[in-house]
Design an enzyme around this catalytic site. Structure first.
Site, PDB file in Angstrom:
ATOM      1  N   ASN A 172       0.850  -1.186   0.000  1.00  0.00           N
ATOM      2  CA  ASN A 172       0.000   0.000   0.000  1.00  0.00           C
ATOM      3  C   ASN A 172       0.887   1.237   0.000  1.00  0.00           C
ATOM      4  OD1 ASN A 172      -2.941   0.977   0.421  1.00  0.00           O
ATOM      5  ND2 ASN A 172      -1.749   2.229   1.850  1.00  0.00           N
ATOM      6  N   ASP A 284      -3.357  22.348   9.383  1.00  0.00           N
ATOM      7  CA  ASP A 284      -3.852  21.402   8.389  1.00  0.00           C
ATOM      8  C   ASP A 284      -4.864  22.012   7.425  1.00  0.00           C
ATOM      9  OD1 ASP A 284      -4.132  18.967   7.092  1.00  0.00           O
ATOM     10  OD2 ASP A 284      -4.020  17.852   8.955  1.00  0.00           O
TER      11      ASP A 284
HETATM   12  C1  LIG Z   1      -1.336  16.710   1.059  1.00  0.00           C
HETATM   13  C2  LIG Z   1      -2.081  15.567   1.692  1.00  0.00           C
HETATM   14  C3  LIG Z   1      -1.791  15.194   2.993  1.00  0.00           C
HETATM   15  C4  LIG Z   1      -2.447  14.128   3.603  1.00  0.00           C
HETATM   16  N1  LIG Z   1      -2.124  13.799   4.884  1.00  0.00           N
HETATM   17  C5  LIG Z   1      -2.721  12.743   5.476  1.00  0.00           C
HETATM   18  C6  LIG Z   1      -2.348  12.356   6.788  1.00  0.00           C
HETATM   19  O1  LIG Z   1      -1.488  12.964   7.423  1.00  0.00           O
HETATM   20  N2  LIG Z   1      -2.965  11.271   7.340  1.00  0.00           N
HETATM   21  C7  LIG Z   1      -3.919  10.558   6.666  1.00  0.00           C
HETATM   22  O2  LIG Z   1      -4.413   9.569   7.213  1.00  0.00           O
HETATM   23  N3  LIG Z   1      -4.318  10.918   5.419  1.00  0.00           N
HETATM   24  C8  LIG Z   1      -3.732  11.984   4.811  1.00  0.00           C
HETATM   25  N4  LIG Z   1      -4.108  12.356   3.545  1.00  0.00           N
HETATM   26  C9  LIG Z   1      -5.173  11.622   2.868  1.00  0.00           C
HETATM   27  C10 LIG Z   1      -4.711  10.262   2.379  1.00  0.00           C
HETATM   28  O3  LIG Z   1      -3.551  10.372   1.613  1.00  0.00           O
HETATM   29  C11 LIG Z   1      -5.786   9.582   1.559  1.00  0.00           C
HETATM   30  O4  LIG Z   1      -6.897   9.375   2.394  1.00  0.00           O
HETATM   31  C12 LIG Z   1      -5.348   8.267   0.919  1.00  0.00           C
HETATM   32  O5  LIG Z   1      -6.361   7.807   0.065  1.00  0.00           O
HETATM   33  C13 LIG Z   1      -5.059   7.213   1.948  1.00  0.00           C
HETATM   34  O6  LIG Z   1      -4.629   6.042   1.319  1.00  0.00           O
HETATM   35  P1  LIG Z   1      -5.073   4.611   1.838  1.00  0.00           P
HETATM   36  O7  LIG Z   1      -6.530   4.490   1.497  1.00  0.00           O
HETATM   37  O8  LIG Z   1      -4.217   3.668   1.072  1.00  0.00           O
HETATM   38  O9  LIG Z   1      -4.831   4.553   3.305  1.00  0.00           O
HETATM   39  C14 LIG Z   1      -3.444  13.425   2.904  1.00  0.00           C
HETATM   40  C15 LIG Z   1      -3.746  13.800   1.602  1.00  0.00           C
HETATM   41  C16 LIG Z   1      -3.087  14.856   0.995  1.00  0.00           C
HETATM   42  C17 LIG Z   1      -3.430  15.251  -0.402  1.00  0.00           C
HETATM   43 MN   LIG Z   2      -4.659   2.044  -0.170  1.00  0.00          MN
END
Ligand SMILES: Cc1cc2nc3c(=O)[nH]c(=O)nc-3n(C[C@H](O)[C@H](O)[C@H](O)COP(=O)(O)O)c2cc1C
Ligand SMILES: [Mn+2]
Length: 625
Positions: A172, A284
């Protein structure tokens, strides 16, 4: 086109005059972020700081890039599309091959097969990302910005965090920010609902969990890390599909993870199950500092990078910001997929002003009574839309991006209380500071559709509105700073809460006396307005702090942000005795445990250091930026 690496994209930006380079030293502490913020707010170019200055005064060896995706056009360029919806359409085509069509015209199937094949990652022995192995890995030597004055330290804001499922080995890659705690320690902010957190839960108590943080790489790889993919689709496959080119992956040097070969940097390491550290505060994307919480710690075992690497970062804060463009692209890219799974969704819009998760507007087919409500409820359980605080359902032919049309629909169609559905005790975003408990809040569904002709409510009489003079009468109520009619049944007023949270500072301690006085003040203003003769048909009364100026040019954008970020449905939504009118209290609340529902610590708004901001503004003026 397919991007081989970040460098190719940066050269393209340079050639199309969308990039500036700064060759004098710029501080990673607050200055770089402030410049990037000012540029994104103006729709300005991407920027590379060739001499980023570290906290110890040294100049980092590696350039820092910001605002690489800071306009809609640049985001599209990074994704290689004219419109991100092309991405979703491709995905839908892959999900439902039209067998009949392929039999008649086999070549159409060939294109699909090619696209399908580009999805499988390809293992390569040595990746470009391992060209240089840093001898004594030290995170404090990388140009990692501290973007806001009250941040707990520097944060990696565009990290591609790689983990693998301990059972299946499936990798992932998620974007979860990383706080630099020291030379070899990084806080990992994966929220409980995300895939990496799932992996961490499964690893068991005895085993260390391997983690790698990648920086940079081909833009579609970065986009893949933020995409809300279904559990069974790997970001590596999706990156291949997006980029039209199989993703090359390479094994890490000090753990058994495979990482994209073409990224600029790889930080390798592990977490120890059960070990956590206080993470934050961090300014944030809701425009507030995220509350501090416990999160896992990554121990760094190696850092490698490609030749001539660039480190891309972003700044998040009061919208609009760069992540807003990424978020909009996500919305556009995944809408076709959502519509494939939820057939009644005509269109969907999550305004960036509300931080995306706080409001969705969905237009729905409404062939049978209450179909739109069903659609909206379905969306609230769809993937990361679980985080939504409120959702407004509108008619099929309604333009979801048109704010005036939205106000009209709510004004004309919403009967109180029949068209308000409140769901208590639901999943909340970890960042939702207004929620009474961490990760738990209430949700609001507003049905602003026209009842279908076979609905028993089809022929209800038209509702009445209020005279315009209500705005003037309401301004006369004690404690009201300004009042403005937004529609015939909607009034917004601003007020100053004595001793209430101020944008520039957080409120950590409960103050029961102050909180009680605030509740009483809001109740008094609300009741006095409701008792005005002209307020008989006032169905919506919005109350918020007077740091929003209702006469300012962009007051509606500002109000949208304020109303949805300072409000918790179960706590701040009040009906009158007859349940025909509601008051929506979006004043920043004073922390308290003794009210009807708790208010936790209340964070400060992300604001730049005034001195640095002035310096940056002067510099930009001189440079003609
Ligand atoms: C700039 C940016 C920062 C992010 N920071 C976080 C974070 O600190 N923690 C988090 O859980 N998701 C964060 N996200 C959202 C996740 O990247 C997003 O939900 C992603 O789909 C998670 O992947 P997963 O489904 O494989 O866990 C961020 C997104 C962006 C665009
Ligand atoms: Mn994922």
């Amino acid at each position: 086109m397919a991007w081989r690496d970040l460098r190719e994209y940066i050269l393209n930006l340079r050639d199309s005059d969308e990039l500036i380079r700064i060759s004098h030293p710029v501080d990673c502490y607050l200055e770089a972020g402030c410049i990037a913020d000012k540029l994104v707010k103006k729709g300005g170019p991407a920027i590379i700081f060739d001499q980023p200055r570290l906290a110890n005064g040294e100049i980092s060896k590696y350039p820092l890039a910001m605002n690489l995706f800071g306009t809609r056009e640049r985001t599209n360029k990074a994704l290689g599309v004219k419109d991100p919806k092309e991405i979703g359409e491709t995905m839908v085509n892959l999900m439902k091959p039209d067998i009949g069509g392929i039999l008649k015209k086999p070549w159409t199937g060939l294109g699909l097969a090619m696209q399908g094949m580009s999805m499988a990652p390809k293992k390569v022995r040595k990746g470009a990302c391992q060209a240089v192995v840093i001898e004594n890995p030290d995170m404090t030597k990388l140009p990692i910005p501290t973007t806001w004055p009250m941040d707990g330290g520097p944060f990696i804001t565009l990290p591609l965090v790689v983990t693998k499922d301990p059972k299946t080995g499936q990798h992932n890659m998620g974007m979860y920010r990383g706080q630099i705690f020291g030379e070899k320690e990084i806080g990992l902010h994966w929220q409980a609902h995300k895939h990496a957190a799932d992996h961490a839960d499964e690893i068991g108590k005895e085993n260390r969990m391997p983690v790698a943080i990648c920086l940079g790489g081909p833009p579609p790889v970065m986009f893949s890390a933020i995409s809300p993919l279904p559990d069974n689709l790997s970001e590596y496959e999706f990156a291949g599909l997006l980029n039209g080119r199989r993703l090359r992956i390479t094994k890490c040097l000090t753990n058994d993870l495979w990482v994209p070969s073409e990224v600029d940097f790889v930080i390798e390491g592990y977490t120890i199950p059960g070990e956590t550290r206080t993470e934050g505060p961090f300014g944030d994307h809701f425009g507030y500092y995220c509350l501090e919480e416990e999160y896992p710690v990554m121990h760094v075992t190696a850092i490698t990078h490609r030749k001539n690497p660039t480190i891309p970062m972003t700044i998040v804060g009061v919208p609009p910001m760069e992540d807003g463009y990424l978020g909009e692209a996500i919305g556009d890219a995944f809408r076709p997929v959502l519509q494939f799974q939820h057939r009644d969704v005509k269109d969907l819009f999550l305004p960036l002003e509300t931080g995306f998760h706080n409001l969705a507007i969905v237009s729905s087919k409404q062939r049978y009574p209450r179909q739109a409500r069903k659609t909206a409820l379905g969306l609230m359980g769809a993937g990361q839309m679980m985080f939504l605080k409120s959702i407004i359902a509108v008619d099929e032919d309604h333009d979801v991006k048109d704010l005036d049309a939205l106000l009209k629909a709510v004004d004309y169609n919403v009967r109180i209380p029949e068209d308000l559905i409140i769901l208590d005790g639901m999943v909340a975003d970890s960042l939702a500071h207004a929620s009474p408990w961490q990760n738990v809040h209430s949700k609001l569904l507003i049905d602003a559709t026209t009842p279908t002709s076979n609905d028993h409510r089809a022929n209800e009489p038209k509702m009445m509105g209020c005279p315009d003079s209500l705005g003037v009468s309401a301004s006369g109520v004690e404690g009201v700073t300004k009042a403005k009619m937004m529609a015939s049944s909607m009034l917004v007023i601003t007020t100053n809460v004595e001793g209430g949270p101020r944008p520039e500072s957080s409120m950590e301690e409960v103050n029961e006396e102050g909180a009680k006085a605030q509740r009483e003040q809001i109740a008094r203003i609300r009741d006095e307005i409701w008792s005005l003769e002209s307020a008989k048909n006032l169905r919506w009364l919005f109350i918020t702090d007077d740091d929003a100026d209702l006469d300012e040019e962009h007051w509606r954008r500002r109000l949208l942000w304020q109303l949805f970020c300072r409000f918790e449905v179960a706590r701040d939504f009040h009906f009158d005795k007859e349940r025909k009118r509601v008051a929506w209290d979006a004043t920043a609340p004073i922390p308290s445990n003794e009210g009807p529902l708790p208010v936790r610590r209340w964070p400060a708004v992300t604001l730049h250091d005034p001195e640095i901001e002035e310096r940056v503004e002067k510099w930009m003026e001189r440079e003609g930026l």
